[in-house]
Design an enzyme around this catalytic site. Structure first.
Site, short mmCIF file in Angstrom:
data_model
loop_
_atom_site.label_atom_id
_atom_site.label_comp_id
_atom_site.label_asym_id
_atom_site.label_seq_id
_atom_site.Cartn_x
_atom_site.Cartn_y
_atom_site.Cartn_z
N GLY A 254 0.83 -1.21 0.00
CA GLY A 254 0.00 0.00 0.00
C GLY A 254 0.86 1.25 0.00
CG HIS B 101 3.89 5.57 16.76
ND1 HIS B 101 4.41 6.83 16.56
CD2 HIS B 101 3.27 5.23 15.62
CE1 HIS B 101 4.10 7.22 15.34
NE2 HIS B 101 3.40 6.28 14.74
N1 APR Z 1 -1.03 -9.73 3.90
C1 APR Z 1 -0.39 -8.84 3.10
N2 APR Z 1 -0.86 -7.60 2.89
C2 APR Z 1 -1.99 -7.24 3.51
C3 APR Z 1 -2.72 -8.11 4.36
C4 APR Z 1 -2.18 -9.41 4.55
N3 APR Z 1 -2.78 -10.32 5.33
N4 APR Z 1 -3.81 -7.46 4.80
C5 APR Z 1 -3.78 -6.23 4.27
N5 APR Z 1 -2.69 -6.10 3.47
C6 APR Z 1 -2.27 -4.96 2.66
C7 APR Z 1 -3.46 -4.24 2.01
O1 APR Z 1 -3.96 -4.96 0.90
C8 APR Z 1 -2.80 -2.92 1.61
O2 APR Z 1 -2.30 -2.95 0.29
O3 APR Z 1 -1.65 -3.96 3.42
C9 APR Z 1 -1.65 -2.78 2.62
C10 APR Z 1 -1.80 -1.58 3.53
O4 APR Z 1 -1.66 -0.45 2.74
P1 APR Z 1 -2.53 0.87 2.93
O5 APR Z 1 -3.96 0.50 3.13
O6 APR Z 1 -2.17 1.81 1.84
O7 APR Z 1 -2.03 1.43 4.34
P2 APR Z 1 -0.70 2.28 4.64
O8 APR Z 1 -1.02 3.72 4.59
O9 APR Z 1 0.40 1.75 3.81
O10 APR Z 1 -0.46 1.90 6.18
C11 APR Z 1 -0.08 0.59 6.56
O11 APR Z 1 1.22 1.35 8.42
O12 APR Z 1 1.46 3.46 9.30
C12 APR Z 1 0.82 2.24 9.44
O13 APR Z 1 -1.29 2.78 10.50
C13 APR Z 1 -0.69 2.38 9.31
O14 APR Z 1 -1.22 0.16 10.01
C14 APR Z 1 -1.09 0.99 8.89
C15 APR Z 1 0.12 0.52 8.06
#
Ligand code: APR
Length: 311
Positions: free
Chosen positions: A11, A176
C-alpha cells in the site's frame, strides 16, 4: 544486490518504502500483498523507473506467495488497515492483530534469519504480536515509531528556527501515540540544546504538534494516514541493519528491565546493526521524563492486555 529486503503490504507506506530501498540501492526488493496484481504491478512500475533513477535493484511483486521473500535480510511489515479520520490507532487493534500474526508466521518460515521492522499500527502492540508469532529473538524484532516521531519534531524545530533540517537532532521516546515522550533537553540544533534557542512555550507547542503529527496528516488526507515520512523512517532503520551501521536510532524494542520496564515493546534509543537491536541505550531521565515514559508504558500495557482479551 547482495542483500534482500521484503516489504509486506504494497500500500502507501509499503510501496513508498520499496521505492526508497530500491533507489538507494540498499537491496533487491520483494513486495507482498493479499491484493491480486497490485504488488506485481507496483514492482513492474518501479522497475520501469529504474533506468531513469539509475539504480540496479531488482523489484518483484507477489500475491500471497512468500517464496520470493526466501532468505530476506530485512522484512518491513506494513500490512494492515490504516487509520481513517476519527479513528485512533487503538481502533485498528483487532483487525491488524490478526493480519500481523498471519504474515509474521509466513515470513518466519521463509526468512528465519531476517530482522523484522514493524510499521503497522498500533505499533508497540503489533511488535508484541510479531515477536510471539515469529518466535524470533528479541533483537530481531523492532518497531518503527521513534524515527518518525523524531523526524517530525526535527522538521518543526527547523521550521521554527529557519535552519537546515540537517542541523537538527531530536529524541522522542515512549509508545507511538498520544503518550509519546519528546525530550527537548536531548534535542539539539548544531549541538546546542533547543532549550537554549526556543522559549518554553514554543517548545511546548512543537512538542504538541509532534504528538499529534499523525492525526494532523490523517485530518488533511481524509482517506488514509501519512506514508512518505513513515516509509523514510522504516528505510533508515533497514539501511542501518543492511549496512551494519551501528546507528543509534529511537526504535520500539522489547525491554527486559531497562528503564525499569519489564517485557514491553516501547520506544528507546537502540544501536542498530546487522543483528538488529545490538544494544539498548539507557539515558539518564529526569523525574518528570521518567514519569511520562511510565505513563506511555502503561498505555502500551493496556493495549497488550486488550489483545489478550480479544484473542
Ligand atoms: N497480507 C499482506 N498484505 C496485507 C494483508 C495481509 N494479510 N492485509 C492487508 N494487506 C495490505 C493491504 O492490501 C494494503 O495494500 O496492506 C496494505 C496496507 O496499505 P494501505 O492500506 O495503503 O495502508 P498504509 O497507509 O500503507 O499503512 C499501513 O502502516 O502506518 C501504518 O497505520 C498504518 O497500520 C497501517 C500501516
Amino acid at each position: 544486490m547482495d542483500k534482500k529486503a521484503t516489504v509486506i503490504g504494497a500500500g502507501n507506506v509499503g510501496a513508498t518504502a520499496a521505492m526508497r530501498l530500491a533507489e538507494k540501492e540498499l537491496a533487491d526488493v520483494v513486495l507482498v500483498d493479499v491484493l491480486e496484481g497490485v504488488p506485481a504491478g507496483k514492482a513492474l512500475d518501479l522497475t520501469e523507473a529504474a533506468p531513469i533513477e539509475a539504480h540496479d535493484s531488482r523489484i518483484v511483486g507477489s500475491t500471497n506467495d512468500y517464496a520470493p521473500a526466501r532468505d530476506s535480510d530485512v522484512v518491513i511489515i506494513t500490512a494492515g488497515i490504516p487509520r481513517k479520520p476519527g479513528m485512533s490507532r487503538d481502533d485498528l487493534l483487532s483487525t491488524n492483530m490478526g493480519i500481523m500474526e498471519t504474515v509474521t508466521r509466513e515470513v518466519a518460515q521463509v526468512a528465519p534469519q531476517a530482522v523484522l521492522i514493524i510499521v503497522s499500527n498500533p505499533l508497540d502492540a503489533m511488535c508484541h504480536v510479531a515477536h510471539t508469532a515469529s518466535g524470533f529473538p528479541k533483537n530481531r524484532v523492532l518497531g518503527m515509531a521513534g524515527v518518525l516521531d523524531s523526524a517530525r519534531f526535527r522538521a518543526f524545530i527547523a521550521m521554527e528556527l529557519n535552519v537546515s533540517v540537517e542541523n537538527t537532532h531530536a529524541f522522542v521516546l515512549g509508545g507511538h501515540g498520544d503518550t509519546m515522550v519528546p525530550l527537548p533537553r536531548y534535542s539539539t540544533v548544531a549541538g546546542i540544546p533547543i532549550t537554549e534557542l526556543i522559549s518554553p512555550e514554543r517548545i511546548e507547542a512543537l512538542v504538541d504538534r509532534t504528538r499529534n503529527g499523525g492525526a494532523e496528516i490523517v485530518g488533511l488526507l481524509k482517506t488514509g494516514s501519512a506514508y512518505y515520512a513513515p516509509a523514510s523512517a522504516a528505510v533508515e532503520m533497514a539501511e542501518a541493519v543492511l549496512k551494519d551501521k551501528k546507528k543509534i536510532l529511537p526504535c520500539a524494542a522489547l525491554l527486559k528491565g531497562e528503564y525499569g520496564i519489564e517485557d514491553l515493546f516501547i520506544g528507546v534509543p537502540v544501536k542498530l546493526g546487522k543483528e538488529g537491536v545490538e544494544e539498548i541505550i539507557e539515558i539518564e531521565l529526569q523525574a518528570a521524563e521518567k514519569e511520562a515514559l511510565n505513563r506511555s508504558a502503561d498505555a502500551v500495557r493496556t493495549l497488550v492486555a486488550d489483545m489478550k482479551r480479544l484473542g
